[in-house]
Design a protein around this motif. Structure first.
Motif, PDB file in Angstrom:
ATOM      1  N   TYR A 188      -0.899  -3.442  -2.161  1.00  0.00           N
ATOM      2  CA  TYR A 188      -1.747  -2.532  -2.929  1.00  0.00           C
ATOM      3  C   TYR A 188      -2.230  -1.481  -1.954  1.00  0.00           C
ATOM      4  O   TYR A 188      -2.925  -1.799  -0.988  1.00  0.00           O
ATOM      5  CB  TYR A 188      -2.939  -3.267  -3.550  1.00  0.00           C
ATOM      6  N   ILE A 189      -1.846  -0.234  -2.181  1.00  0.00           N
ATOM      7  CA  ILE A 189      -2.266   0.858  -1.304  1.00  0.00           C
ATOM      8  C   ILE A 189      -3.283   1.687  -2.082  1.00  0.00           C
ATOM      9  O   ILE A 189      -2.947   2.310  -3.089  1.00  0.00           O
ATOM     10  CB  ILE A 189      -1.072   1.724  -0.861  1.00  0.00           C
ATOM     11  N   PRO A 226      -2.018  12.719   5.163  1.00  0.00           N
ATOM     12  CA  PRO A 226      -0.922  13.477   5.789  1.00  0.00           C
ATOM     13  C   PRO A 226       0.465  13.098   5.289  1.00  0.00           C
ATOM     14  O   PRO A 226       1.430  13.798   5.554  1.00  0.00           O
ATOM     15  CB  PRO A 226      -1.049  13.128   7.276  1.00  0.00           C
ATOM     16  N   PHE A 227       0.562  11.985   4.576  1.00  0.00           N
ATOM     17  CA  PHE A 227       1.870  11.454   4.198  1.00  0.00           C
ATOM     18  C   PHE A 227       2.150  11.492   2.698  1.00  0.00           C
ATOM     19  O   PHE A 227       3.234  11.116   2.267  1.00  0.00           O
ATOM     20  CB  PHE A 227       1.985  10.002   4.687  1.00  0.00           C
ATOM     21  N   LEU A 228       1.193  11.923   1.906  1.00  0.00           N
ATOM     22  CA  LEU A 228       1.331  11.841   0.455  1.00  0.00           C
ATOM     23  C   LEU A 228       2.438  12.722  -0.109  1.00  0.00           C
ATOM     24  O   LEU A 228       3.012  12.398  -1.152  1.00  0.00           O
ATOM     25  CB  LEU A 228       0.006  12.174  -0.223  1.00  0.00           C
ATOM     26  N   ALA A 229       2.755  13.816   0.538  1.00  0.00           N
ATOM     27  CA  ALA A 229       3.778  14.736   0.029  1.00  0.00           C
ATOM     28  C   ALA A 229       5.200  14.295   0.368  1.00  0.00           C
ATOM     29  O   ALA A 229       6.156  14.867  -0.148  1.00  0.00           O
ATOM     30  CB  ALA A 229       3.528  16.144   0.567  1.00  0.00           C
ATOM     31  N   ASP A 230       5.346  13.282   1.215  1.00  0.00           N
ATOM     32  CA  ASP A 230       6.667  12.817   1.644  1.00  0.00           C
ATOM     33  C   ASP A 230       7.175  11.743   0.689  1.00  0.00           C
ATOM     34  O   ASP A 230       6.717  10.594   0.734  1.00  0.00           O
ATOM     35  CB  ASP A 230       6.584  12.255   3.064  1.00  0.00           C
ATOM     36  N   GLU A 251       9.673   9.905   0.712  1.00  0.00           N
ATOM     37  CA  GLU A 251      10.323   8.771   1.375  1.00  0.00           C
ATOM     38  C   GLU A 251       9.391   7.992   2.304  1.00  0.00           C
ATOM     39  O   GLU A 251       9.836   7.096   3.014  1.00  0.00           O
ATOM     40  CB  GLU A 251      11.547   9.258   2.157  1.00  0.00           C
ATOM     41  N   PHE A 252       8.107   8.308   2.286  1.00  0.00           N
ATOM     42  CA  PHE A 252       7.177   7.681   3.224  1.00  0.00           C
ATOM     43  C   PHE A 252       7.184   6.153   3.108  1.00  0.00           C
ATOM     44  O   PHE A 252       7.290   5.439   4.106  1.00  0.00           O
ATOM     45  CB  PHE A 252       5.756   8.218   3.034  1.00  0.00           C
ATOM     46  N   VAL A 253       7.074   5.623   1.919  1.00  0.00           N
ATOM     47  CA  VAL A 253       6.997   4.171   1.742  1.00  0.00           C
ATOM     48  C   VAL A 253       8.328   3.513   2.080  1.00  0.00           C
ATOM     49  O   VAL A 253       8.359   2.463   2.720  1.00  0.00           O
ATOM     50  CB  VAL A 253       6.522   3.808   0.319  1.00  0.00           C
ATOM     51  N   ALA A 254       9.426   4.115   1.681  1.00  0.00           N
ATOM     52  CA  ALA A 254      10.741   3.554   2.017  1.00  0.00           C
ATOM     53  C   ALA A 254      10.914   3.493   3.531  1.00  0.00           C
ATOM     54  O   ALA A 254      11.425   2.500   4.066  1.00  0.00           O
ATOM     55  CB  ALA A 254      11.850   4.390   1.377  1.00  0.00           C
ATOM     56  N   SER A 255      10.464   4.519   4.216  1.00  0.00           N
ATOM     57  CA  SER A 255      10.536   4.541   5.671  1.00  0.00           C
ATOM     58  C   SER A 255       9.642   3.459   6.280  1.00  0.00           C
ATOM     59  O   SER A 255      10.049   2.751   7.206  1.00  0.00           O
ATOM     60  CB  SER A 255      10.131   5.928   6.187  1.00  0.00           C
ATOM     61  N   ALA A 256       8.423   3.315   5.764  1.00  0.00           N
ATOM     62  CA  ALA A 256       7.501   2.289   6.267  1.00  0.00           C
ATOM     63  C   ALA A 256       8.097   0.901   6.044  1.00  0.00           C
ATOM     64  O   ALA A 256       8.016   0.027   6.919  1.00  0.00           O
ATOM     65  CB  ALA A 256       6.149   2.405   5.577  1.00  0.00           C
ATOM     66  N   ARG A 257       8.693   0.703   4.903  1.00  0.00           N
ATOM     67  CA  ARG A 257       9.307  -0.596   4.574  1.00  0.00           C
ATOM     68  C   ARG A 257      10.362  -0.960   5.625  1.00  0.00           C
ATOM     69  O   ARG A 257      10.396  -2.088   6.119  1.00  0.00           O
ATOM     70  CB  ARG A 257       9.934  -0.525   3.182  1.00  0.00           C
ATOM     71  N   ARG A 258      11.193   0.012   5.991  1.00  0.00           N
ATOM     72  CA  ARG A 258      12.239  -0.221   6.997  1.00  0.00           C
ATOM     73  C   ARG A 258      11.643  -0.395   8.391  1.00  0.00           C
ATOM     74  O   ARG A 258      11.979  -1.338   9.110  1.00  0.00           O
ATOM     75  CB  ARG A 258      13.227   0.951   7.024  1.00  0.00           C
ATOM     76  N   ARG A 259      10.793   0.530   8.777  1.00  0.00           N
ATOM     77  CA  ARG A 259      10.253   0.533  10.146  1.00  0.00           C
ATOM     78  C   ARG A 259       9.444  -0.719  10.471  1.00  0.00           C
ATOM     79  O   ARG A 259       9.461  -1.181  11.608  1.00  0.00           O
ATOM     80  CB  ARG A 259       9.370   1.762  10.364  1.00  0.00           C
ATOM     81  N   VAL A 301      -4.580  16.516  -3.944  1.00  0.00           N
ATOM     82  CA  VAL A 301      -3.247  16.124  -3.502  1.00  0.00           C
ATOM     83  C   VAL A 301      -2.753  14.972  -4.381  1.00  0.00           C
ATOM     84  O   VAL A 301      -3.479  14.014  -4.637  1.00  0.00           O
ATOM     85  CB  VAL A 301      -3.269  15.695  -2.024  1.00  0.00           C
ATOM     86  N   THR A 302      -1.542  15.081  -4.841  1.00  0.00           N
ATOM     87  CA  THR A 302      -0.946  14.023  -5.648  1.00  0.00           C
ATOM     88  C   THR A 302       0.087  13.288  -4.818  1.00  0.00           C
ATOM     89  O   THR A 302       0.848  13.895  -4.075  1.00  0.00           O
ATOM     90  CB  THR A 302      -0.297  14.611  -6.913  1.00  0.00           C
ATOM     91  N   CYS A 303       0.124  12.004  -4.974  1.00  0.00           N
ATOM     92  CA  CYS A 303       1.059  11.159  -4.243  1.00  0.00           C
ATOM     93  C   CYS A 303       2.478  11.366  -4.782  1.00  0.00           C
ATOM     94  O   CYS A 303       2.725  11.205  -5.978  1.00  0.00           O
ATOM     95  CB  CYS A 303       0.637   9.697  -4.410  1.00  0.00           C
ATOM     96  N   ALA A 304       3.407  11.696  -3.894  1.00  0.00           N
ATOM     97  CA  ALA A 304       4.801  11.953  -4.280  1.00  0.00           C
ATOM     98  C   ALA A 304       5.732  10.811  -3.879  1.00  0.00           C
ATOM     99  O   ALA A 304       6.955  10.964  -3.938  1.00  0.00           O
ATOM    100  CB  ALA A 304       5.275  13.253  -3.626  1.00  0.00           C
ATOM    101  N   TRP A 305       5.203   9.670  -3.492  1.00  0.00           N
ATOM    102  CA  TRP A 305       6.022   8.566  -2.998  1.00  0.00           C
ATOM    103  C   TRP A 305       6.942   8.010  -4.084  1.00  0.00           C
ATOM    104  O   TRP A 305       6.531   7.779  -5.208  1.00  0.00           O
ATOM    105  CB  TRP A 305       5.150   7.441  -2.474  1.00  0.00           C
ATOM    106  N   ARG A 306       8.185   7.760  -3.695  1.00  0.00           N
ATOM    107  CA  ARG A 306       9.158   7.130  -4.580  1.00  0.00           C
ATOM    108  C   ARG A 306       9.174   5.628  -4.314  1.00  0.00           C
ATOM    109  O   ARG A 306       8.835   5.175  -3.230  1.00  0.00           O
ATOM    110  CB  ARG A 306      10.552   7.695  -4.331  1.00  0.00           C
TER     111      ARG A 306
END
Length: 191
Positions: free
Chosen positions: A7-8, A97-101, A103-111, A161-166
């Protein structure tokens, strides 16, 4: 073992995200990870060591380029540790700083090795500008001084700012009064 969920809880400083995040963590018996509790002491020491004021954050390039990424990496790494143990986690941080990206969550999941089966639920809290400004004044934190001193710029950059995370389940909450905090039943956000 049940599928762990992340839950974020996101929103600007003073939006009420910590109250909501603590309620959800308590209800779920989930790990509660607050970015500021995890890293503020180190961030303040790092700023002072680099010759800056301890509360000088958003307007400071050293903070935004060097310290801020480390704060979030630490938060996301500890979340991954909990998820791999099968624990759901509640993350309490603005993530601005990361809401517009997308792929942010997908990247975090991998990293950070988040399990592929982990669900990710994002709750974004939006607060009316005058309510937010009043809350920041009332709490009187040094790190809010720059926000209040240049309110129009702060609001323009962070306010809508709206969250754009997929790849996440996103819920938006809009609050116009403090009574909204008291009347909200968070159980409907857990589904």
């Amino acid at each position: 073992m049940s599928t762990p969920t992340v839950y974020i809880i996101i929103g600007t400083a003073g939006s009420g995200k910590s109250l909501r995040a603590r309620r959800i963590a308590h209800h779920l018996h989930a790990a509660y990870l607050d970015k500021d509790a995890m890293s503020s002491r180190f961030v303040e020491a790092g700023l002072v060591a680099a010759g800056y004021e301890a509360g000088d954050r958003e307007s400071n390039d050293y903070y935004t380029t060097t310290l801020l990424p480390l704060e979030y990496d630490s938060l996301l790494d500890v979340a991954g540790q909990n998820l791999r143990l099968g624990n759901s986690v509640v993350l309490d941080a603005p993530f601005s700083p990361f809401l517009a990206d997308p792929e942010f969550v997908a990247s975090a999941r991998r990293r950070f090795g988040w399990p592929a089966e982990a669900r990710i639920k994002v709750i974004q809290i939006h607060v009316a500008p005058e309510l937010l400004k009043a809350r920041l004044r009332a709490r009187g934190l040094a790190r809010d001084a720059a926000k209040l001193a240049d309110w129009d710029s702060y609001w323009a950059q962070h306010g809508n700012v709206t969250c754009a995370w997929r790849g996440v389940e996103l819920r938006q909450i809009h609050k116009d009064t403090d009574e909204d905090d008291e009347l909200t039943d968070d159980s409907n956000l857990l589904i």
